[in-house]
Design an enzyme around this catalytic site. Structure first.
Site, PDB file in Angstrom:
ATOM      1  N   ASN A 150      41.601  46.153  50.171  1.00 51.82           N
ATOM      2  CA  ASN A 150      40.745  45.790  50.494  1.00 51.82           C
ATOM      3  C   ASN A 150      40.402  46.882  51.954  1.00 51.82           C
ATOM      4  O   ASN A 150      39.189  47.354  51.791  1.00 51.82           O
ATOM      5  CB  ASN A 150      39.795  44.506  51.138  1.00 51.82           C
ATOM      6  CG  ASN A 150      41.042  43.389  51.464  1.00 51.82           C
ATOM      7  OD1 ASN A 150      41.798  43.623  51.401  1.00 51.82           O
ATOM      8  ND2 ASN A 150      39.895  43.019  52.725  1.00 51.82           N
ATOM      9  N   THR A 230      48.396  35.192  43.283  1.00 53.72           N
ATOM     10  CA  THR A 230      49.746  35.218  44.078  1.00 53.72           C
ATOM     11  C   THR A 230      50.450  34.883  45.291  1.00 53.72           C
ATOM     12  O   THR A 230      51.814  34.822  45.214  1.00 53.72           O
ATOM     13  CB  THR A 230      49.167  36.876  44.698  1.00 53.72           C
ATOM     14  OG1 THR A 230      48.184  37.752  43.253  1.00 53.72           O
ATOM     15  CG2 THR A 230      50.724  38.036  44.364  1.00 53.72           C
ATOM     16  N   GLU A 248      48.382  35.383  54.190  1.00 48.97           N
ATOM     17  CA  GLU A 248      47.465  35.611  53.992  1.00 48.97           C
ATOM     18  C   GLU A 248      46.411  36.258  52.914  1.00 48.97           C
ATOM     19  O   GLU A 248      46.603  36.578  52.918  1.00 48.97           O
ATOM     20  CB  GLU A 248      47.250  36.762  54.923  1.00 48.97           C
ATOM     21  CG  GLU A 248      48.136  36.478  56.824  1.00 48.97           C
ATOM     22  CD  GLU A 248      47.283  35.587  57.210  1.00 48.97           C
ATOM     23  OE1 GLU A 248      47.967  35.174  58.454  1.00 48.97           O
ATOM     24  OE2 GLU A 248      46.001  35.470  57.460  1.00 48.97           O
ATOM     25  N   CYS A 282      37.873  39.397  53.475  1.00 48.52           N
ATOM     26  CA  CYS A 282      38.230  37.710  53.292  1.00 48.52           C
ATOM     27  C   CYS A 282      37.475  37.282  54.838  1.00 48.52           C
ATOM     28  O   CYS A 282      37.996  35.787  54.878  1.00 48.52           O
ATOM     29  CB  CYS A 282      40.099  37.756  53.359  1.00 48.52           C
ATOM     30  SG  CYS A 282      40.818  38.032  54.837  1.00 48.52           S
ATOM     31  N   GLU A 461      49.318  36.037  61.995  1.00 44.91           N
ATOM     32  CA  GLU A 461      49.528  37.483  62.528  1.00 44.91           C
ATOM     33  C   GLU A 461      49.592  37.686  63.554  1.00 44.91           C
ATOM     34  O   GLU A 461      48.357  36.640  64.888  1.00 44.91           O
ATOM     35  CB  GLU A 461      49.237  38.486  61.260  1.00 44.91           C
ATOM     36  CG  GLU A 461      49.951  37.940  60.400  1.00 44.91           C
ATOM     37  CD  GLU A 461      49.288  38.976  59.067  1.00 44.91           C
ATOM     38  OE1 GLU A 461      48.011  39.216  58.433  1.00 44.91           O
ATOM     39  OE2 GLU A 461      49.793  39.615  58.641  1.00 44.91           O
TER      40      GLU A 461
END
Ligand code: TXE
Length: 480
Positions: A150, A230, A248, A282, A461
């Site tokens: 993305n 995933t 994430e 997201c 992060e």
């Protein structure tokens, strides 16, 4: 037809299989380049190169590592136009967006961590007159970085840069749907003099290359951004190997509009938070909860403001939305729009695929879509759609809207609009998410911890959080 190459041991290389995957331009629906169909053999070559490079890179003075990272930052800035065009063609996002957000942020990631590493230190704990404790933070080895489609270069660099800044070497895999800018970055790294093997990029499918990285015994740490499903697969492989992982993942973020908000600001910001990057971020606020007393007024203004979000050829600057990244994702979003109607939703705007005239006639475009009249706990309001689709739901009380907002399995981000400071603090504290924006959206200070709770992921992060993730701590206690 461009044939993308892997970047292993400082040189560009074809996949050992000699096979390639078609890479599509989403705005035309046609193949425009080829991606290496790499496999575990290419990953093995990359890990060997990274292990070899680690011997010197991990003991390279920080000031020298910093200098190279800052050189890469300036080369990205110098190549802004070419990188932005590549990103727009590969992902389908508007060119103006790649120019203003994606590529500048990739340069900023190199600059931010390239300077931050000069200030990263650790602590000591003196035990009065008996002993001294000090903490060593050392690089771990070969880090595996797997990134999504993305925000391709933006998120690829958000992982890779802190990993190498602290002295690790990296085997990285960008999404096979948007590999182009990572490939162009390989050439920039060579020009900047990044030593061979410090960064290795292996292109290909997640279930082949990504899976080979995850299971590789000489990659002790994995940083992943992508779908929750995933992320679960990666965790299942990494956990019994006791690998350190950062995940994430997806989100289904709430946007709460209270009656005492600055309505114009709430409308404008909510449209941005709904449809930027075709809603493929997201952090987008896809569930909009509006206090009952202003529901109709907000809805009217929100729909009007959305009319300005023109969909079309991403290379034309007046278009605000470009193409959806892949045919598969395009079908997934249209499926959810269909599902919303089955669940009783009323589409007050959009709801259909869009076919522009001219060169993009066969591209994958969807109108910005606004749906109301859905219960907070239906599938449309619980599952991640990750497209230009939002729902509007009225609420009467704070308790009611907190129940709605916190009802999903995700907990990445949230937005809320109110001019009442006490309410802002009170509601923000009760929202189950890793990030809350009040009267704003996507206002980012890179020093802040970034990540989500529940099924939006594990770890954080950003800032020194990233440096701590990519290093191992050791406490040494010396008796006087
Ligand atoms: O992500 P995937 P996809 C969400 C969004 C989207 C869904 C799936 O809802 O619809 O995730 O998107 C690699 N082992 N987000 O299919 O599959 C893959 O090659 C190791 C949210 O793009 O998770 C790619 O490089 N790696 C997200 C990366 O994982 C594997 C942004 C992401 O792909 C793998 C994007 C495996 N078994 C999608 N399978 C966010 N949080 O921003 C795939 N990969």
């Amino acid at each position: 037809m461009i044939k993308i190459q892997n970047f292993i041991g400082g040189v560009l290389a074809a996949p050992l299989s000699g096979e390639y995957i078609d890479n599509y331009d989403p705005s035309t629906g046609s193949v425009y380049s080829l991606i290496p169909d790499s496999d575990e053999r290419d990953v093995e070559l990359a890990v060997s190169a990274a292990k070899e490079a680690f011997k010197t890179w991990s003991v390279t003075p920080v000031a020298h590592r910093s200098k190279i990272l800052l050189k890469i930052a300036s080369l990205i800035e110098k190549n802004l136009e070419a990188l932005a065009l590549a990103e727009s063609v590969d992902n389908g996002k508007p060119l103006w967006l790649a120019k203003s957000i994606d590529i500048p942020r990739a340069a900023e990631n190199f600059h931010f961590y390239g300077t931050g590493i000069l200030h990263f230190a650790s602590e000591a704990h003196p035990m009065e007159d008996s002993a001294l404790n000090y903490t060593l933070r050392t690089p771990i080895g070969v880090a595996g970085c797997i990134s999504p489609w993305n925000l391709p270069l933006y998120l690829f660099t958000w992982k890779v840069v802190p990993a190498i800044a602290v002295g690790n070497t990296v085997v990285a895999k960008p999404s096979e749907i948007t590999p182009m800018t990572a490939y162009l970055l390989s050439e920039i790294c060579m020009e900047a003099g990044l030593p061979p093997g410090v960064l290795n990029i292996v292109h290909g499918y997640g279930h082949k290359v990504g899976a080979a990285m995850t299971v590789h015994p000489d990659i002790p740490i994995i940083s992943f951004t992508g779908g929750t499903k995933t992320g679960e697969t990666i965790a299942r492989t990494a956990a019994p190997m006791f690998k350190k992982i950062s995940l994430e993942l997806g989100g289904k973020n709430a946007n709460i509009v209270f009656a005492d908000c600055d309505l114009e600001k709430a409308v404008r910001t909510s449209v941005r938070a709904s449809f930027t990057n075709q809603g493929e971020i997201c952090l987008c606020g896809s569930r909009i909860f509006i206090e009952q007393s202003i529901y109709e007024l907000f809805k009217e203004k929100f729909i009007k403001e959305t009319e300005r979000m023109i969909v079309g050829d991403p290379l034309i600057d007046t278009n605000k939305l470009g193409a959806i990244v892949s045919k598969q994702h395009y079908d997934k979003i249209l499926h959810y729009i269909h599902l919303s109607k089955e669940e009783g939703g009323v589409i007050v705007r959009g709801g259909k695929a869009f076919h522009p005239d001219g060169r993009c006639a066969d591209g994958w475009f969807i109108e910005p879509t606004i749906i109301e009249n859905l219960p907070f706990d239906c599938r449309t309001n619980q599952e991640e759609i990750f497209g230009p689709v939002v729902t509007l739901t009225p609420f009467e009380s704070e308790d009611e809207v907190l129940q709605y907002a916190n009802s999903t399995k995700y907990g990445l981000a949230a937005l809320l609009f109110t001019e009442n400071l006490n309410k802002a603090h009170r509601v923000a504290a009760k929202l189950h998410s890793g990030i809350v924006w009040v009267n704003c959206w996507l206002l980012r200070d890179l020093r802040t911890p970034f990540g989500g709770v529940k099924q939006s992921g594990i770890g954080r992060e950003g800032g020194f959080e990233a440096f701590k993730f990519f290093t191992e701590e050791k406490n040494i206690c010396i008796k006087f």
